[in-house]
Design a protein around this motif. Structure first.
Motif, PDB file in Angstrom:
ATOM      1  N   ARG A  93       0.835  -1.216   0.000  1.00 42.59           N
ATOM      2  CA  ARG A  93       0.000   0.000   0.000  1.00 42.59           C
ATOM      3  C   ARG A  93       0.871   1.268   0.000  1.00 42.59           C
ATOM      4  NH1 ARG A  93      -5.152   0.267  -1.079  1.00 42.59           N
ATOM      5  NH2 ARG A  93      -5.275   2.056   0.307  1.00 42.59           N
ATOM      6  N   ARG A  94       2.154   1.098  -0.270  1.00 40.73           N
ATOM      7  CA  ARG A  94       3.061   2.253  -0.217  1.00 40.73           C
ATOM      8  C   ARG A  94       3.072   3.056  -1.522  1.00 40.73           C
ATOM      9  NH1 ARG A  94       8.047  -1.102   2.549  1.00 40.73           N
ATOM     10  NH2 ARG A  94       6.980  -1.401   4.524  1.00 40.73           N
ATOM     11  N   GLN A  95       2.780   2.370  -2.637  1.00 40.72           N
ATOM     12  CA  GLN A  95       2.987   3.000  -3.944  1.00 40.72           C
ATOM     13  C   GLN A  95       1.721   3.627  -4.519  1.00 40.72           C
ATOM     14  OE1 GLN A  95       3.424  -0.232  -3.325  1.00 40.72           O
ATOM     15  NE2 GLN A  95       5.615  -0.628  -3.428  1.00 40.72           N
ATOM     16  N   SER A  96       1.963   4.634  -5.356  1.00 46.44           N
ATOM     17  CA  SER A  96       0.857   5.246  -6.103  1.00 46.44           C
ATOM     18  C   SER A  96       1.320   5.476  -7.525  1.00 46.44           C
ATOM     19  CB  SER A  96       0.460   6.582  -5.472  1.00 46.44           C
ATOM     20  OG  SER A  96       0.077   6.384  -4.134  1.00 46.44           O
ATOM     21  N   MET A  97       0.338   5.750  -8.389  1.00 45.42           N
ATOM     22  CA  MET A  97       0.664   6.048  -9.787  1.00 45.42           C
ATOM     23  C   MET A  97       0.222   7.444 -10.129  1.00 45.42           C
ATOM     24  SD  MET A  97       0.277   2.886 -12.202  1.00 45.42           S
ATOM     25  CE  MET A  97       0.879   1.308 -11.661  1.00 45.42           C
ATOM     26  N   LEU A  98       1.095   8.134 -10.838  1.00 48.66           N
ATOM     27  CA  LEU A  98       0.877   9.552 -11.103  1.00 48.66           C
ATOM     28  C   LEU A  98       1.128   9.843 -12.578  1.00 48.66           C
ATOM     29  CD1 LEU A  98       0.404  12.132  -9.318  1.00 48.66           C
ATOM     30  CD2 LEU A  98       2.897  12.435  -9.356  1.00 48.66           C
ATOM     31  N   LEU A  99       0.264  10.675 -13.150  1.00 50.79           N
ATOM     32  CA  LEU A  99       0.468  11.106 -14.540  1.00 50.79           C
ATOM     33  C   LEU A  99       1.400  12.313 -14.551  1.00 50.79           C
ATOM     34  CD1 LEU A  99      -3.244  10.739 -15.578  1.00 50.79           C
ATOM     35  CD2 LEU A  99      -1.352   9.665 -16.814  1.00 50.79           C
ATOM     36  N   VAL A 100       2.529  12.170 -15.221  1.00 49.92           N
ATOM     37  CA  VAL A 100       3.506  13.265 -15.288  1.00 49.92           C
ATOM     38  C   VAL A 100       3.763  13.609 -16.756  1.00 49.92           C
ATOM     39  CG1 VAL A 100       5.853  14.003 -14.702  1.00 49.92           C
ATOM     40  CG2 VAL A 100       4.600  12.507 -13.139  1.00 49.92           C
ATOM     41  N   PRO A 101       3.284  14.786 -17.209  1.00 44.38           N
ATOM     42  CA  PRO A 101       3.591  15.166 -18.590  1.00 44.38           C
ATOM     43  C   PRO A 101       5.110  15.230 -18.781  1.00 44.38           C
ATOM     44  CG  PRO A 101       1.871  16.577 -17.680  1.00 44.38           C
ATOM     45  CD  PRO A 101       2.396  15.751 -16.549  1.00 44.38           C
ATOM     46  N   ARG A 102       5.568  14.737 -19.925  1.00 43.07           N
ATOM     47  CA  ARG A 102       7.021  14.620 -20.153  1.00 43.07           C
ATOM     48  C   ARG A 102       7.713  15.984 -20.167  1.00 43.07           C
ATOM     49  NH1 ARG A 102      10.042  14.161 -25.010  1.00 43.07           N
ATOM     50  NH2 ARG A 102      11.711  12.602 -25.043  1.00 43.07           N
ATOM     51  N   ASP A 103       6.942  17.054 -20.460  1.00 43.14           N
ATOM     52  CA  ASP A 103       7.585  18.376 -20.530  1.00 43.14           C
ATOM     53  C   ASP A 103       7.486  19.151 -19.202  1.00 43.14           C
ATOM     54  OD1 ASP A 103       4.913  18.993 -20.484  1.00 43.14           O
ATOM     55  OD2 ASP A 103       4.885  20.080 -22.393  1.00 43.14           O
ATOM     56  N   THR A 104       7.113  18.475 -18.109  1.00 40.81           N
ATOM     57  CA  THR A 104       7.045  19.163 -16.810  1.00 40.81           C
ATOM     58  C   THR A 104       8.452  19.559 -16.367  1.00 40.81           C
ATOM     59  OG1 THR A 104       5.260  17.625 -16.267  1.00 40.81           O
ATOM     60  CG2 THR A 104       6.083  18.984 -14.467  1.00 40.81           C
TER      61      THR A 104
END
Ligand code: FAD
Length: 404
Positions: A195-206
């Motif tokens: 339960r430690r991990q999460s998934m995140l959307l990160v635009p490549r140009d951030t």
């Protein structure tokens, strides 16, 4: 038990086989020429793929992998034989049909777990083939086959998440059309391990995202499908709305993503094996050594017969797995999914090795596809879980019934 494909599958198979003959195989030398062009933008997808995509879309040979209304609506059992056909020209056919990894897994993930806003912003252009994506889990510093080791931190700060970490072998991320990364990281290191991990959307140009370099695979850069990038995340801030699902669900989402992904890899790999067997038979029939064609040597006949037997065994197991996934769900097909993930790459590796051997020096050269196919297939014994990890979990499940 009925071993025939249903009418819809047969219809699509015929259509796809014709598409391969008319468009895909003739495009193979075009791809080779475009990749060899010294003036090309190294990481951009060669233009021949966009041409094939246009032709495939016109024929509605598009998003066949995706069940439900968003995709072609096929079951795993219906899609499996089609994926096999695309494996016969692995560099061209899957992307031509918008059915190439890692985008397929990412689209499935967004379709299943993405919010309405995330689907609109990222899934829609992916389904249209307008952008590409990558899945960023593996890290050079830790044994990433055990996902609980992942060290990348995702920390909440007001209405943003801040990401810090280093990933590598992130397929597709060198491609300038890759706009979005699905990043796995730890949101709560103190929680119980899964339960430690999460998934995140990160635009490549951030700001803070650095795509450092393309990793090679036995020396191949795999630039035709976006390479495999090392990516650095330094104080990367994205809005909290970019979280997929809830905090702590990253591990569960990753598991859900891998089931269909594994069967797709396996079906395509069977297509690779069929292509290798065809090349081996052609070469053995034409090449004469010590007064007779290689095909008349008992040892070569043994390779050919063994290859056919092994392909038939694999295909039956993969189709059974697809049927189980459709009827009892991915969880119910757990053992079979692991069995095909163990059996397929090693068997296809054996067949590719024999096809290489039958070709002599040509087999390891750039003049046949065999060397690159071998290299790509070999990585399947590592990627999406190394063989040993699947065997460990399969054996534990098998042993459970004998526990006192
Ligand atoms: C071409 C390619 C593309 C990839 N694409 C992506 C991608 O797009 N995104 C991404 O996140 N990752 C990607 N990967 C990474 C891949 O998923 C990892 O390499 C894989 O999960 C293994 O992790 P690792 O390399 O850290 O190996 P480690 O975890 O260090 O494992 C090394 C070896 O240890 C052995 N081992 C591990 N556990 C056990 C056990 N329980 N029992 C016995 N032996 C064991 C296995 O032999 C294993 O190969 C890609 C890799 C390659 C080669």
């Amino acid at each position: 038990m009925d071993f025939a494909y249903d009418a819809r599958t047969e219809e699509l198979r015929e259509q796809l086989l014709a598409f391969m003959d008319e468009h895909v195989y003739p495009a193979e030398p075009v791809l080779a020429a475009q990749l060899a062009d010294p003036d090309r933008d190294r990481w951009a997808v060669p233009p021949v793929i966009a041409d094939l995509q246009a032709a495939a879309r016109k024929q509605k040979l598009w998003n066949l992998f995706l069940p439900g209304e968003l995709g072609a609506g096929l079951s795993n059992l219906q899609y499996a034989p089609l994926a096999e056909i695309t494996g016969r020209s692995i560099q061209l056919a899957p992307p031509a049909l918008n059915c190439a990894a890692p985008d397929t897994g990412n689209m499935e993930l967004l379709a299943q777990f993405g919010s309405a806003e995330q689907r609109e912003r990222w899934l829609r252009p992916l389904l249209d083939g307008r952008i590409r994506s990558a899945f960023a889990m593996t890290e050079p510093e830790v044994a990433s086959s055990d996902a609980t080791n992942i060290e990348t931190r995702i920390e909440r700060d007001g209405d943003a998440y801040v990401v810090n970490g280093r990933k590598w072998y992130i397929t597709g991320a060198m491609n300038p059309d890759c706009r979005i990364l699905i990043v796995m990281g730890k949101t709560d290191p103190a929680a119980e391990p899964h339960r430690r991990q999460s998934m995140l959307l990160v635009p490549r140009d951030t700001p803070g995202v650095t795509v450092r370099r393309g990793m090679t695979v036995f020396g191949y850069d795999d630039a035709d499908h976006g390479g495999h990038a090392e990516v650095l995340f330094e104080d990367v801030r994205v809005p909290v709305g970019n979280l997929i699902g809830e905090e702590g669900t990253g591990f569960a989402i990753a598991q859900a993503r891998l089931g269909p992904g594994r069967i797709h890899h396996c079906m395509r790999a069977i297509g690779i094996a069929e292509r290798a067997l065809e090349l081996m038979c052609r070469r053995a029939s034409e090449r004469v050594a010590f007064g007779k064609p290689l095909a008349e040597q008992g040892v070569v006949q043994d390779w050919i017969a063994e290859s056919r037997v092994r392909i038939e065994q694999l295909r039956l197991l993969v189709l059974k797995t697809a049927w189980l996934m459709d009827t009892v769900g991915n969880r119910g097909a757990h053992t079979e999914i692991q069995a095909i993930k163990i059996a397929t790459p090693r068997t296809v590796e054996w067949i590719l090795d024999k096809a290489v051997q039958a070709h002599g020096a040509a087999g390891v050269s750039q003049d046949t596809p065999l060397a690159q196919l071998w290299a790509g297939n070999r990585t399947l014994r590592l990627a999406d879980g190394p063989d040993e990890v699947h065997k460990r979990s399969l054996a534990r499940r098998e042993l459970r019934q004998y526990r006192r």
